[in-house]
Every structure is written in C-alpha cells, then in structure tokens.
Design an enzyme around this catalytic site. Structure first.
Site, short mmCIF file in Angstrom:
data_model
loop_
_atom_site.label_atom_id
_atom_site.label_comp_id
_atom_site.label_asym_id
_atom_site.label_seq_id
_atom_site.Cartn_x
_atom_site.Cartn_y
_atom_site.Cartn_z
N ARG A 200 -35.63 33.59 -17.63
CA ARG A 200 -34.86 34.49 -18.50
C ARG A 200 -35.72 35.15 -19.59
NH1 ARG A 200 -33.20 33.74 -14.80
NH2 ARG A 200 -31.28 32.79 -14.08
N SER B 70 -24.08 33.44 -19.45
CA SER B 70 -24.54 32.20 -20.10
C SER B 70 -25.01 32.47 -21.52
CB SER B 70 -25.71 31.59 -19.31
OG SER B 70 -25.27 31.24 -18.02
N GLU C 151 -29.71 32.27 -24.66
CA GLU C 151 -30.13 33.26 -23.65
C GLU C 151 -29.66 34.64 -24.12
OE1 GLU C 151 -29.43 32.22 -19.53
OE2 GLU C 151 -28.96 34.31 -19.04
C1 LIG Z 1 -20.06 38.06 -16.51
C2 LIG Z 1 -21.54 37.98 -16.71
C3 LIG Z 1 -22.31 37.27 -15.81
C4 LIG Z 1 -23.70 37.20 -15.97
N1 LIG Z 1 -24.43 36.49 -15.07
C5 LIG Z 1 -25.77 36.44 -15.19
C6 LIG Z 1 -26.58 35.73 -14.23
O1 LIG Z 1 -26.10 35.19 -13.25
N2 LIG Z 1 -27.93 35.70 -14.43
C7 LIG Z 1 -28.52 36.31 -15.49
O2 LIG Z 1 -29.74 36.25 -15.61
N3 LIG Z 1 -27.79 36.97 -16.42
C8 LIG Z 1 -26.44 37.06 -16.29
N4 LIG Z 1 -25.69 37.73 -17.23
C9 LIG Z 1 -26.36 38.31 -18.43
C10 LIG Z 1 -26.78 39.78 -18.26
O3 LIG Z 1 -25.97 40.45 -17.30
C11 LIG Z 1 -28.26 39.90 -17.85
O4 LIG Z 1 -29.10 39.34 -18.83
C12 LIG Z 1 -28.66 41.36 -17.64
O5 LIG Z 1 -29.89 41.41 -17.00
C13 LIG Z 1 -28.74 42.18 -18.93
O6 LIG Z 1 -28.92 43.53 -18.57
P1 LIG Z 1 -28.39 44.71 -19.50
O7 LIG Z 1 -28.76 45.99 -18.85
O8 LIG Z 1 -26.96 44.52 -19.81
O9 LIG Z 1 -29.29 44.50 -20.77
P2 LIG Z 1 -28.85 44.43 -22.30
O10 LIG Z 1 -27.97 43.26 -22.50
O11 LIG Z 1 -28.34 45.75 -22.73
O12 LIG Z 1 -30.26 44.15 -22.98
C14 LIG Z 1 -30.97 42.95 -22.69
C15 LIG Z 1 -32.40 43.10 -23.20
O13 LIG Z 1 -33.10 44.05 -22.41
C16 LIG Z 1 -33.66 45.07 -23.24
N5 LIG Z 1 -33.67 46.31 -22.44
C17 LIG Z 1 -32.64 46.81 -21.71
N6 LIG Z 1 -33.05 47.92 -21.05
C18 LIG Z 1 -34.35 48.11 -21.37
C19 LIG Z 1 -35.33 49.10 -21.00
N7 LIG Z 1 -35.06 50.08 -20.14
N8 LIG Z 1 -36.57 49.00 -21.53
C20 LIG Z 1 -36.86 48.01 -22.39
N9 LIG Z 1 -35.99 47.06 -22.78
C21 LIG Z 1 -34.75 47.11 -22.27
C22 LIG Z 1 -32.78 45.08 -24.48
O14 LIG Z 1 -33.45 45.60 -25.61
C23 LIG Z 1 -32.46 43.59 -24.64
O15 LIG Z 1 -33.54 42.95 -25.28
C24 LIG Z 1 -24.31 37.83 -17.08
C25 LIG Z 1 -23.52 38.57 -17.98
C26 LIG Z 1 -22.15 38.65 -17.79
C27 LIG Z 1 -21.32 39.47 -18.75
#
Ligand SMILES: Cc1cc2nc3c(=O)[nH]c(=O)nc-3n(C[C@H](O)[C@H](O)[C@H](O)COP(=O)(O)OP(=O)(O)OC[C@H]3O[C@@H](n4cnc5c(N)ncnc54)[C@H](O)[C@@H]3O)c2cc1C
Length: 293
Positions: free
Chosen positions: A169, A217, A287
């Site tokens: 992560r 998580s 996380e």
């Molecule tokens: C219902 C649910 C289930 C989930 N299940 C999982 C799972 O099974 N496994 C898991 O790992 N996670 C899970 N997650 C958490 C989440 O979906 C992941 O961490 C996901 O990868 C975050 O992506 P995001 O685009 O929403 O990033 P954000 O939450 O918007 O940002 C996360 C980080 O990435 C950075 N970021 C985003 N885009 C860029 C870019 N283009 N360049 C540089 N930095 C950037 C942001 O600044 C921040 O630090 C879950 C979430 C939910 C709501």
C-alpha cells in the site's frame, strides 16, 4: 481574472470535497482544477510554481480523509486525455484518470485477464499506482510494465517497473505527477475472466459494507496480523463517534452514517488505535490518506 483560468483547465473555486470523496466528507478546495491535456497540466503546474501554491493530487477520492476546513491552494484531478485506454497486443496503456474497475472490465472485453482482483478497487489508475492498491491476490505493481510521469521540466519521463519501488500500500510514485501507465495482461477466455470478476465482486458484497460511504480499509495489516481481527477482538465493531462508526460488517472499515465530520472519523481512528495498542501492544498504521488532519 486570476491567471489560473488561462491554463485552459476547468477551475472551480471553493468546491466542497465531500461530494468528490467516497467517505462523503471534506471542506472546500480553494481551487478545484481538472486538467484534460498534458498542455493544460504543464500550464497549471507552471502557474502553481510561479504563485508558490501547493498542489494536492486527487484521484477518485476513494482513499482520502479530507479535513472539514478543506484544502488550501490547488486540488488537481486528471480528466479528458488522461481517461484514455489503448490496447496493444496483451498490453494496455491507461491514463491516470481511468476508473480501475472500468479498466478491468474493458480488459475482459478484449479477452485479456490478470487484473480481475483489482475490479473492486474503486479508484483511479493514478491513485492505485501511488497506493500500490490491491488485494491478497494481486497488487497493481505486479502487472505494471511502465509508468509515465511529468517531471519538473514539463517533460514526460518513462519509468520502467524496476525503477519503481512498490511496497504494501505504498510506492515511490508518491509525490510524482503520474499521467499514464502500461499494464501487462494475459489472453484468456472471456467467460473465465467474467466468472473471476463476479467471484471477486461477490466476495466484497458478502464481507464489506457495500452501499455505505467509506474508504475501504482504514488500517494497514500489521506484519503477521489482520487489522480487522484486532479491532473486532478489541470489541470495537459498531463503536461510534458522531455519525462515524466502525462498520458492524467489517471491523477495518469506518462508515459515514450520514453527515459525519472528518474530525469525527479522525477521532474514531485515534480511539481505535489507542484501544488496540493498549489491549494487544500493536500500533495500527493508517492506510487512508489524511489531508489537513
Ligand atoms: C469500498 C472500497 C473498497 C476498497 N478496496 C480496496 C482494496 O481492495 N485494495 C486497496 O488497495 N484499496 C482499496 N480501497 C482504497 C482505494 O480505492 C485505493 O487506495 C485506490 O487506489 C485509491 O485511488 P484513488 O484514485 O481514489 O486515489 P485518491 O484516494 O484520490 O488518492 C490516493 C493517493 O494517490 C495520490 N494520487 C492520486 N492520483 C494521482 C496522480 N495522478 N499522480 C500523483 N498522485 C496521485 C493522492 O494524492 C493520494 O495521495 C477501497 C476503497 C473503497 C471505498
């Protein structure tokens, strides 16, 4: 007129972040900006440097807990060209703004498998790369061949898999401007891929509070342990501060029952960490990314 509008980006002032995050909390972003082309992104980053304005990258907002006070400076999201998907044999090049579950399904349509465990991760490709998102079965870092990032000089730099440090992560892409990524897949019968997707989504329906606002998580699993088990054994399932509650279905999830404040969720996280540390001597690391909290 502020020069930020001259970057060509879509710009909103004081946009509430609660409507852009899966947790449904977060105060206003001073400038909420959507860049749709590389040129717009370059112009925006140049503007931010000239004005010494902080830039916060937002993906799908599915792993963020944003302060009720909001985010000063620029909050940036990638759209348009950054949501493109192009197949080349068994590889796919996807923009950082592509929604990961959609990408996995597009791969299935092409008869390309290998990414199915990621189908239930509701984030963007960019967010997934920074987080090295995944499950016990697969992390996105496992299937990445290259990542394209925009460097300080405004040039696109191609990073090979071995130039990126993917950890549990976390990845060395944090702090970079992630624009595109290429994933390596395998040809497979479409029906098998679809069955696999259904299996992974079905498991989530059974075990997670689907339909409630959350960020997945909250805590990383400590080495050799499971955060959910520790929270549950500490008797904290259902524990509540304001309208933030430790999910009664999955103890490593916190749900917003409606109208929760970011501070309620922050306080609940701290309370859970304290009880688990007292009972089991384990420090739970978050996380979820906290912004301004
Ligand atoms: C219902 C649910 C289930 C989930 N299940 C999982 C799972 O099974 N496994 C898991 O790992 N996670 C899970 N997650 C958490 C989440 O979906 C992941 O961490 C996901 O990868 C975050 O992506 P995001 O685009 O929403 O990033 P954000 O939450 O918007 O940002 C996360 C980080 O990435 C950075 N970021 C985003 N885009 C860029 C870019 N283009 N360049 C540089 N930095 C950037 C942001 O600044 C921040 O630090 C879950 C979430 C939910 C709501």
């Amino acid at each position: 007129m502020d020069d930020i509008f001259k970057t060509g980006c879509k710009v909103l002032k004081d946009e509430p972040m609660a409507i852009h995050t899966t947790m449904g909390v977060g105060g206003p972003a001073e400038w909420f900006v959507e860049a749709s082309t590389l040129d717009q992104l370059r112009a925006l980053l140049k503007y931010s440097r000239e004005k010494s304005m902080p830039v916060f990258f937002m993906g799908w907002g599915s792993n963020l807990l944003i302060s009720d006070d909001g985010i000063p400076g620029i909050t940036l999201r990638l759209k348009g060209d950054f949501q493109s998907v192009a197949f080349d044999g068994t590889r796919v090049r996807a923009g950082a703004g592509v929604f990961l579950p959609t990408l996995v399904k597009q791969c299935a349509d092409q008869g390309l498998g290998g990414a199915e465990p990621l189908v239930g991760v509701p984030g963007s490709v960019g967010g997934a790369l920074v987080m090295n998102a995944g499950t016990r079965d697969l992390e996105i870092g496992n299937i990445i061949t290259t990542v394209e990032v925009l460097n300080q000089d405004g040039n696109v730099e191609l990073l090979n898999h071995n130039q990126i440090d993917f950890q549990y992560r976390a990845s060395s892409l944090a702090g970079k401007t992630v624009c595109f990524a290429t994933l390596q897949l395998q040809p497979q019968p479409k029906d098998d891929i679809i069955r696999s997707i259904q299996k992974f989504l079905g498991h989530r329906l059974e075990t997670q509070p689907v339909g409630m606002m959350n960020v997945g998580s909250i805590f990383k699993n400590p080495p050799g342990n499971f955060a959910a088990q520790l929270v549950e054994r500490a008797g904290l399932k259902g524990y509540r501060i304001g309208n933030a509650q430790v999910s009664t279905k999955h103890a490593n999830f916190i749900v917003n029952l409606g109208g929760a404040k970011a501070q309620d969720i922050r306080d609940l996280i701290t309370a859970v960490q304290k009880v688990v540390a007292e009972k089991f001597g384990v420090k739970l690391e978050t996380e979820v990314k906290m912004v301004g909290l």
